[in-house]
Design an enzyme around this catalytic site. Structure first.
Site, PDB file in Angstrom:
ATOM      1  CG  ASP A 286      -2.011  -1.017   1.112  1.00 28.25           C
ATOM      2  OD1 ASP A 286      -3.027  -0.728   0.479  1.00 28.25           O
ATOM      3  OD2 ASP A 286      -1.840  -2.126   1.651  1.00 28.25           O
ATOM      4  CD1 TRP A 324      -0.596   9.231   0.779  1.00 23.50           C
ATOM      5  CD2 TRP A 324      -1.128   8.727  -1.338  1.00 23.50           C
ATOM      6  NE1 TRP A 324       0.170  10.012  -0.040  1.00 23.50           N
ATOM      7  CE2 TRP A 324      -0.133   9.731  -1.345  1.00 23.50           C
ATOM      8  CE3 TRP A 324      -1.623   8.254  -2.562  1.00 23.50           C
ATOM      9  CZ2 TRP A 324       0.375  10.263  -2.525  1.00 23.50           C
ATOM     10  CZ3 TRP A 324      -1.114   8.786  -3.739  1.00 23.50           C
ATOM     11  CH2 TRP A 324      -0.132   9.780  -3.723  1.00 23.50           C
ATOM     12  CG  ASP A 325      -4.872   1.290   2.730  1.00 26.84           C
ATOM     13  OD1 ASP A 325      -5.318   0.633   1.780  1.00 26.84           O
ATOM     14  OD2 ASP A 325      -5.134   1.020   3.923  1.00 26.84           O
ATOM     15  CE1 TYR A 326      -6.547   8.471   2.248  1.00 24.72           C
ATOM     16  CE2 TYR A 326      -5.337   9.764   0.642  1.00 24.72           C
ATOM     17  CZ  TYR A 326      -5.827   9.599   1.926  1.00 24.72           C
ATOM     18  OH  TYR A 326      -5.607  10.561   2.888  1.00 24.72           O
ATOM     19  CE  LYS A 353      -9.965   3.141   2.666  1.00 29.93           C
ATOM     20  NZ  LYS A 353      -8.747   2.316   2.868  1.00 29.93           N
TER      21      LYS A 353
END
Length: 647
Positions: A286, A324-326, A353
């Site tokens: 991620d 950003w793990d978005y 998110k």
């Protein structure tokens, strides 16, 4: 083509013969509801809107508990309840109210009394540790048009399990459908290569369209570069035969070293167009993407695929080269939108998110509300190739704040605030899309829980208004040189430290909280907003939730701060918005026109789930799962609670 049709007819005929051989007495047809809730999101397009109008702003204060039902899961799984979240939304279809539990038990209920009609237990292993705890957000209902009324499995309920099975049940009896796969179940991730037995699960409800059942998956985050594939799979609703598979990363040019990009959030369906809308996630790992240069194909995208074949109709990416793990975390919502006086157009409304709301043409994927590519912070970690721009809709404005300075730090006391200010000053914080860094790390705002999350939005197409709940908190993300990960993990056993094997860096993710445990960013920490898609304006915004149940007594002097929330809203024809979600034990009703909180009903446990509503025998019910959420620290329970006006 003729051979395929012949094979299909043969399989259907064989299934019918198998079912007839084990046929049981034909159950009586269930009565039809006055107003149902036949899909996880209310309708196939996930609008979470019901025309039910018996409960109104004028009488909502009269709501009382009509019935409750305990699933018994706390008693059956005492050692695993701290790894479970009761996030389910029941459906009312075929005259039965049906719900799944975190441990994949399905039950059907009388809509008037809550009395259990049948129960099925998938018997999963509760000693395993899955990526996102034990979760089952919902089931799917399908009526086989080729089956005679009352025949076994003419009406089917499909559940996808934590241990990656797709199970078909007779909606009338709860028995498995013998002609589906083997003993009523199939492997929902065929060919998946997992690094550990519980490295993937299925948490969201499947969808069914034109005789095809489609499932996504939830996969370990941040563990490795070469992760398992996030392919979506489609199965024949009668036989269980695999019809197609679609991997979002197959579109990456050039090919990249990555996995995941899976669809863990709920999907939606346009039945008339034969399209399924997939909210895809980030590629692995991620927070560092040197091994996957470029934008990773259809990762972090809304993807429209043809239900019959899995062929991509279009894709729209909401985050380029995600580090950003978005993920896209919520069900794409389908509805008609007329923007700034233009013609009403079939739309896909997607919340993220980041607190952004995209409105896309359902047939082409092109923005209905314009989207701009804007420059974002650069200068990532060694080897990183960031996208120079990211997409931003011109309206509405971001629904959550995304920039913070040390002087903005929040605290109840000067000492508390000073500690937060120090944390913020020691990290890089240049607003949305500041890249993860080594050393002092990066402040990520909003955090990976949102903005929005899996609860999605409610949409009243009559008014052109979307209702969106959001969370506001900070993450501190730090990249760790790979030769230091093991030692740091051993020294910090209570922190989230992940190896990102195969990459040059591991990662550490911490919530940014004060010494008193409160978020370091200014409140409100949870909100509910109404957004007009006619012009992109935010019509109203109110705080959502109190600290009453997280820290008893603090709500008396910490007011109007809201809480991070998990679950979504529903809207009704009576002019109300119902929502639980907040980190307290309440179901609330808001005036859809003004945002005024009109009522709240006490729950026996946390209501971190999306409610639903229906009308049965002339009476409107509002039902929510009250079971709490292990990761949010809310009170655990195992009850369905139904509210209604007194008879």
């Amino acid at each position: 083509m003729m051979q395929a049709m012949t094979q299909r007819l043969f399989l259907v005929a064989a299934s019918a013969l198998a079912l007839a051989a084990c046929a049981q007495p034909v159950p009586k047809a269930a009565p039809a509801p006055d107003v149902d809730w036949a899909h996880y999101g209310g309708d196939a397009g996930g609008q979470r809107f019901s025309p039910a109008a018996q409960i109104t702003p004028a009488n909502v204060r009269g709501l009382k508990v009509a019935w409750t039902y305990s699933t018994g899961e706390l008693a059956r799984h005492p050692d695993a309840s701290d790894r479970a979240a009761f996030e389910a939304t029941p459906i009312l279809a075929g005259g039965r109210l049906m719900v799944c539990t975190p441990f994949n038990e399905v039950s059907a209920h009388d809509p008037e009394t809550g009395k259990r009609l049948w129960r099925y237990d998938a018997r999963i292993d509760d000693t395993l540790h899955y990526p996102n705890s034990f979760v089952c957000r919902g089931v799917a209902y399908w009526r086989d048009p080729a089956a005679p009324a009352g025949a076994p499995c003419a009406e089917r309920v499909f559940m996808a399990t934590n241990d990656r099975r797709l199970i078909a049940l007779d909606a009338a009896t709860g028995k498995t459908c013998a002609g589906f796969g083997r003993d009523g179940q199939v492997d929902a991730m065929p060919g998946a290569k997992l690094a550990r037995p519980a490295g993937a699960q299925i948490t969201s409800a499947p969808v069914v369209v034109d005789g095809v059942v489609i499932t996504g998956s939830s996969i370990d985050d941040n563990q490795r570069v070469h992760e398992t594939s996030g392919a979506v799979h489609a199965f024949d609703a009668v036989t269980g035969q695999l019809r197609w598979a679609y991997d979002p990363l197959a579109a990456a040019k050039p090919a990249i070293a990555a996995g995941a990009a899976n669809v863990w959030a709920p999907m939606s369906v346009d039945v008339a167009r034969g399209l399924v809308f997939l909210p895809t996630s980030s590629p692995s790992p991620d927070f560092y993407g040197a091994a996957r240069p470029g934008n990773a194909g259809h990762a972090n995208s809304v993807v429209a695929v043809k239900a019959a074949t899995g062929e991509v109709a279009w894709a729209f990416q909401t985050t380029h080269h995600d580090v950003w793990d978005y993920d896209i975390p919520a069900q794409p919502t389908l509805g008609m939108v007329s923007y700034k006086g233009g013609p009403a157009r079939p739309a896909v409304i997607q919340t993220t998110k980041q607190g952004l709301l995209f409105t896309l043409d359902r047939e082409t994927g092109q923005p209905i509300i314009p989207v701009e590519e804007r420059p974002v912070p650069q200068g990532g970690a060694l080897g990183e190739q960031l996208s120079p721009t990211q997409p931003f809709p011109v309206a509405p404005e971001a629904l959550t704040p995304n920039r913070i300075r040390p002087d903005d730090a929040f605290g109840l006391t000067p000492w508390d605030r000073a500690a937060c200010r120090k944390k913020l000053a020691g990290a890089r914080a240049e607003g949305l899309y500041t890249p993860p860094m080594t050393g002092g790390g990066t402040i990520m705002y909003p955090f990976t829980g949102g903005g929005s999350n899996w609860g999605g939005i409610a949409y009243d197409a009559r008014a052109g208004v979307a209702y969106v709940n959001t969370s506001s908190a900070l993450h501190h993300i730090t990249l760790i040189p790979k030769d230091q990960v093991a030692a740091l993990d051993k020294a910090n056993p209570d922190s989230e430290i992940s190896p990102q094997e195969g990459a040059a860096f591991g990662m550490r993710r911490d919530l940014v909280r004060s010494p008193l445990g409160l978020p370091c960013n200014p409140p409100p920490w949870g909100t509910l907003a109404a957004v007009s898609l006619k012009d992109g304006r935010i019509l109203w915004r109110v705080t959502l939730g109190t600290s009453r149940d997280l820290a008893p007594g603090t709500h008396l002097f910490i007011k109007n701060v809201g809480t991070p929330n998990f679950g979504g809203p529903i809207a009704t024809g009576g002019g109300l918005v119902f929502i639980g979600a907040a980190m307290d034990n309440f179901l609330r009703a808001f005036d859809a026109a003004s945002g005024q909180e009109l009522w709240k009903g006490r729950l026996p446990a946390g209501g971190q789930a999306t409610p639903m509503t229906y009308v049965w025998k002339g009476r409107q019910y509002v039902v929510i799962a009250a079971g709490g959420h292990a990761k949010s620290g809310t009170k655990r329970g195992d009850q369905l609670v139904a509210f209604a006006l007194p008879n």
